[in-house]
Structure formats: C-alpha cells, structure tokens
Design an enzyme around this catalytic site. Structure first.
Site, PDB file in Angstrom:
ATOM      1  N   PRO A 198       0.826  -1.209   0.000  1.00 49.33           N
ATOM      2  CA  PRO A 198       0.000   0.000   0.000  1.00 49.33           C
ATOM      3  C   PRO A 198       0.861   1.260   0.000  1.00 49.33           C
ATOM      4  O   PRO A 198       1.896   1.298   0.655  1.00 49.33           O
ATOM      5  CB  PRO A 198      -0.777  -0.108   1.310  1.00 49.33           C
ATOM      6  CG  PRO A 198       0.147  -0.854   2.225  1.00 49.33           C
ATOM      7  CD  PRO A 198       0.875  -1.846   1.332  1.00 49.33           C
TER       8      PRO A 198
ATOM      9  N   CYS B  39       4.821  29.546 -15.361  1.00 45.83           N
ATOM     10  CA  CYS B  39       4.443  30.036 -16.681  1.00 45.83           C
ATOM     11  C   CYS B  39       3.925  28.906 -17.562  1.00 45.83           C
ATOM     12  O   CYS B  39       4.581  28.513 -18.538  1.00 45.83           O
ATOM     13  CB  CYS B  39       5.640  30.707 -17.331  1.00 45.83           C
ATOM     14  SG  CYS B  39       6.369  31.927 -16.245  1.00 45.83           S
ATOM     15  N   GLU B  40       2.801  28.328 -17.199  1.00 40.03           N
ATOM     16  CA  GLU B  40       2.146  27.252 -17.950  1.00 40.03           C
ATOM     17  C   GLU B  40       0.654  27.361 -17.686  1.00 40.03           C
ATOM     18  O   GLU B  40       0.254  27.552 -16.532  1.00 40.03           O
ATOM     19  CB  GLU B  40       2.579  25.867 -17.426  1.00 40.03           C
ATOM     20  CG  GLU B  40       4.021  25.517 -17.542  1.00 40.03           C
ATOM     21  CD  GLU B  40       4.408  24.926 -18.893  1.00 40.03           C
ATOM     22  OE1 GLU B  40       3.509  24.564 -19.678  1.00 40.03           O
ATOM     23  OE2 GLU B  40       5.613  24.852 -19.136  1.00 40.03           O
TER      24      GLU B  40
HETATM   25  C1  LIG Z   1       2.974   2.401  -7.123  1.00 42.46           C
HETATM   26  C2  LIG Z   1       3.013   0.987  -6.708  1.00 42.46           C
HETATM   27  C3  LIG Z   1       2.387   0.575  -5.526  1.00 42.46           C
HETATM   28  C4  LIG Z   1       1.580   1.498  -4.655  1.00 42.46           C
HETATM   29  O1  LIG Z   1       0.399   1.921  -5.238  1.00 42.46           O
HETATM   30  P1  LIG Z   1      -0.666   2.732  -4.368  1.00 42.46           P
HETATM   31  O2  LIG Z   1      -1.753   2.998  -5.307  1.00 42.46           O
HETATM   32  O3  LIG Z   1      -0.003   3.961  -3.899  1.00 42.46           O
HETATM   33  O4  LIG Z   1      -1.073   1.850  -3.228  1.00 42.46           O
HETATM   34  C5  LIG Z   1       2.522  -0.742  -5.152  1.00 42.46           C
HETATM   35  N1  LIG Z   1       3.220  -1.622  -5.904  1.00 42.46           N
HETATM   36  C6  LIG Z   1       3.821  -1.257  -7.051  1.00 42.46           C
HETATM   37  C7  LIG Z   1       4.582  -2.277  -7.830  1.00 42.46           C
HETATM   38  C8  LIG Z   1       3.732   0.049  -7.494  1.00 42.46           C
HETATM   39  O5  LIG Z   1       4.315   0.394  -8.647  1.00 42.46           O
END
Ligand SMILES: *Cc1c(COP(=O)(O)O)cnc(C)c1O
Length: 427
Positions: free
Chosen positions: A274, A343-344
């Site tokens: 997570p 500046c975008e």
């Molecule tokens: C980015 C990523 C996560 C985390 O994703 P969340 O949406 O932030 O929970 C977990 N595993 C891998 C391989 C990722 O690339």
C-alpha cells in the site's frame, strides 16, 4: 479519515493551527499528521492479521526519511522502485528482509546494490531482467530471490496513467507466458524463485478488481505446483484508493476480508504494497493567496504553490479539495480557478471550483496531498522545493528544509571557456 479539522473556524493539523505553521516555516509547505499516518498504517496492517503477511509500504508515494522511519517503527517493509529508494529505505532503518524491488528497468548497478543489501526479493518484469539478475548474482557469488510480476489483464477502472495491469501496459509478464517464464527462472543457477507478484494500478475504489486479479494468480500457482514449482510468497501489490472528493473506496478491512480467505491455505506469506491509502490523506499542501484576479470571463486565485510543488492536477486532472485556513460566515462564494505562479496554462490546483471569497494573504490547504505529491515535486521555473513538516499532537517538526537558491545551482558547472577570467564554476 484524517486529523485536519476546524476549531473555532481555524484549520488545525492535530493540535496545531496551520497559521502557526505558516508563520514558523513559511508557505508553501507540506504538512503531515503523525496520528493519521500511524492510524492508517495500523488499520491496513491489522486488517490482514489473520494471515502471515508483510506490509511493504510503496515509498514512491512518500519517501521522506522521517515518514519512512515512522513506517519502520510500525513494522513496515518497503516496496522500492529504484536504487535511490533503496538508499532511503536502508537509511531510515527499514529491514532489508522486508524490502521488495519492482520496476521494469532495473540497472545492473541497482541490482548489485540490492543484492549486496540482501533485500527480500526482486519483482521481475521480463526475461531480459531475469538473465541480468542471474548474471549479477553470479558475479557476486550470490543467489537472488525473485518473484515474477504477472500482468493479470484486469481493468482497475482508474486513470489510464495509473493503470498497470492491462495487457497493453509495460508492466509485468503476460499471464499466458507466465509458466514459461517461471520455468526459465527456475532453470537459472543463481536465481531462487520464491514468489509471484501483481499490481493492477492505483486509486482503485472497488474490491472486485483485486479479487479477480488474485484469482488469476491462484490459478497460476496451481499450475506451478503441478510442475513442482512451490512458492513461498504471494504479493498482491498496492492500489487501494482514497477519498479525494466523493469516492467511496473500501476500508482496508473489506479488502482483507475478500483476500485473506483465498490465500489462507496456500502456505505462502502474503505481501501487500500500500502507498496512497497510508499517506494520501495524511498530508496537505499549505499555500497562501498572493493575488485575486478577475478577468471578463473568470476569477482566479493566484497562490504561492504551483505545479512543480504538486503536479497531480496538471498530470492526472486530479481533484484535490481546497479548504480555507480561516472560515468566515456570511462571505459570498465564487467559482474560481486556483492557479500557481508557473508560466504554464497547466499550472493549476483547481478549476471552476466554488470557493468562499478570499483575500490576498489568506491561507489555503490543498487536501489529500500526502501521496505522489512532494515525491513528484520538481524545480521547474527554478522554484526551490518546499519544506515538509510533521505534526504530532501540539508540536511541529521540520522534516525537510526549504531549498535555497544555492541548492538550485548545486552541482552545475560553467566550463572555463564560457567564463573568461572567471573560476569556471558557480561556487
Ligand atoms: C505504485 C506501486 C504501488 C503502490 O500503489 P498505491 O496505489 O499507492 O497503493 C505498489 N506496488 C507497485 C509495484 C507500485 O508500482
């Protein structure tokens, strides 16, 4: 939920009024709540208590050392995506045996660093990578533990830029080539195949895509067992969404209740990754209104934070709620664009947003800015990156300095021929 709330119309993080933080550290700045971070981590971790598991915090969401240290002290591991993230994780005291390394483009140097650090495993995304890991491991006289990342071809129903488990995506190994790749991996002398990995995308707000993807992985595990390949780890990735505006993502417990029964009898340790769900709503970007501007068509609030500080609205068209630092009764509402100084035209925090009337000098809090926020900040327009502050109860702690103008030019060199008479350097 989080610990940003109003007390007598003033916005607080835990027991600290944001106006006090703005005075002490200046704006813009990122502010994180310790209580929220800890609560979110524990809610996620404990939800999976009925099965042996490792929570490997996806540190690309937020990689500040203090935040990682907090995660480590709560028992978290790390899901890393680069050598730099490995360096941060080790520096923060995350145990190597809880670190997993994902990403389609690991370099030999990164692989060597990870092997020398004795991380738990690589999540491997191609046969080319398998050969390279095998090779580097042989050079070091080691065995590399790997999981193969399988692309389950499941639509997570999220933004295309953060979908990772569809056939057309660059991530993972397609499910129908999986057996072949596992056989290859098992045949390589310096590879030890220990697991299977999948990650379907980010900001997923339903349980079903997770379950559907897991079922595909379970079918694969069964075929592998029939071939004598027994795995010790099953990694279901990250991706659980959060509430930015009106989304109603499942609680981690709902996810766990759907997942745990499916893996309980496998004799595998479960790994979860997570990111957003732990840190997303634990942080805000605090900014001050510089000017209010009214054109024939529109009203603008020009604030001191910009797309280089928080790129999600520009990059993903992401919605972030914006709360005022000081609530006033009986002020009119206006539909405004909240924009930054860069500046975008793509430099905005919100478009056509109904906001209470605001004056120059007022504080605004861009909410849900704990994940993929500071970690994506840049120096575009030569804007120094902003400080990060951690609040615990009634105290605030500076956990990253505001960059200086000197920081901006550090490491740049002007060749001698361009600076006749000069020292040829910016120092
Ligand atoms: C980015 C990523 C996560 C985390 O994703 P969340 O949406 O932030 O929970 C977990 N595993 C891998 C391989 C990722 O690339």
């Amino acid at each position: 939920m989080h610990n940003f709330h109003y007390q007598e119309d003033l916005l607080y993080c835990e027991d600290v009024p944001l106006e006090r933080i703005a005075k002490e550290y200046g704006t813009p700045c990122y502010i994180y709540s310790y209580a929220t971070l800890v609560r979110h981590f524990r809610a996620f971790d404990r939800a999976f208590d009925s099965v042996p598991h490792i929570v490997a915090f996806a540190m690309k969401a937020n990689s500040n050392l203090a935040i990682l240290r907090l995660m480590a002290s709560e028992g978290s591991g790390a899901d890393i995506a680069s050598g730099g993230e490995l360096y941060r994780a080790l520096n923060a005291g995350i145990p190597p045996h809880k670190i997993v390394f994902a990403g389609v483009g690991k370099t030999r140097a990164e692989i060597r660093y990870a092997l020398e650090s004795n991380i738990l495993m690589f999540n491997v995304e191609s046969s080319g990578e398998l050969y390279t890991i095998n090779d580097v491991a042989a050079e070091l006289g080691r065995h590399a533990r790997v999981a193969l990342r399988i692309n389950p071809d499941i639509d997570p129903k999220t933004h295309p830029y953060i979908s990772t488990g569809l056939k057309k995506s660059k991530f993972g190994i397609s499910a129908n080539r999986a057996l072949e790749e596992f056989r290859l991996a098992s045949s390589l002398p310096n590879i030890e195949v220990v697991g299977v990995h999948k990650h379907i995308g980010s900001q997923v707000t339903q349980v079903t895509p997770f379950v559907d993807a897991l079922k595909k992985i379970l079918a694969l595990i069964e075929s592998l067992q029939a071939q004598g390949i027994h795995l010790r780890y099953i990694n279901i990735g990250g991706g659980l969404g959060i509430t930015y505006s009106d989304e109603t993502p499942p609680h981690p417990q709902e996810l766990a209740d759907a997942i745990s029964p499916l893996v309980r009898d496998l004799k595998c340790e479960l790994i979860t990754e997570p990111g957003r769900v732990i840190v997303g709503n634990a942080g805000i970007l605090l900014t001050r209104v510089l000017y209010t501007k009214k054109t024939e068509d529109k009203r603008f609030l020009i604030v001191d934070a910009a797309m280089n500080d928080l790129i999600r609205p520009s990059l993903y068209d992401a919605h972030h709620d914006i709360w005022v630092g000081h609530r006033h009764s009986n002020v009119p509402n206006h539909t405004v664009d909240v924009v930054g100084p860069v500046c975008e035209s793509g430099d905005f925090m919100a478009k056509d947003r109904l906001m209470p009337e605001t004056q120059s000098g007022d504080l605004l809090a861009v909410m849900s800015a704990g994940a993929y926020a500071f970690t994506m900040a840049s120096n575009y327009n030569s804007r120094p990156r902003v400080p990060e502050i951690l609040v615990k109860d009634g105290q605030s702690f500076l956990i990253r300095d505001r960059e200086s103008y000197q920081d901006l030019v550090r490491g740049e060199h002007v060749p001698e021929f361009l600076s006749p008479g000069g020292k040829g350097t910016t120092e």
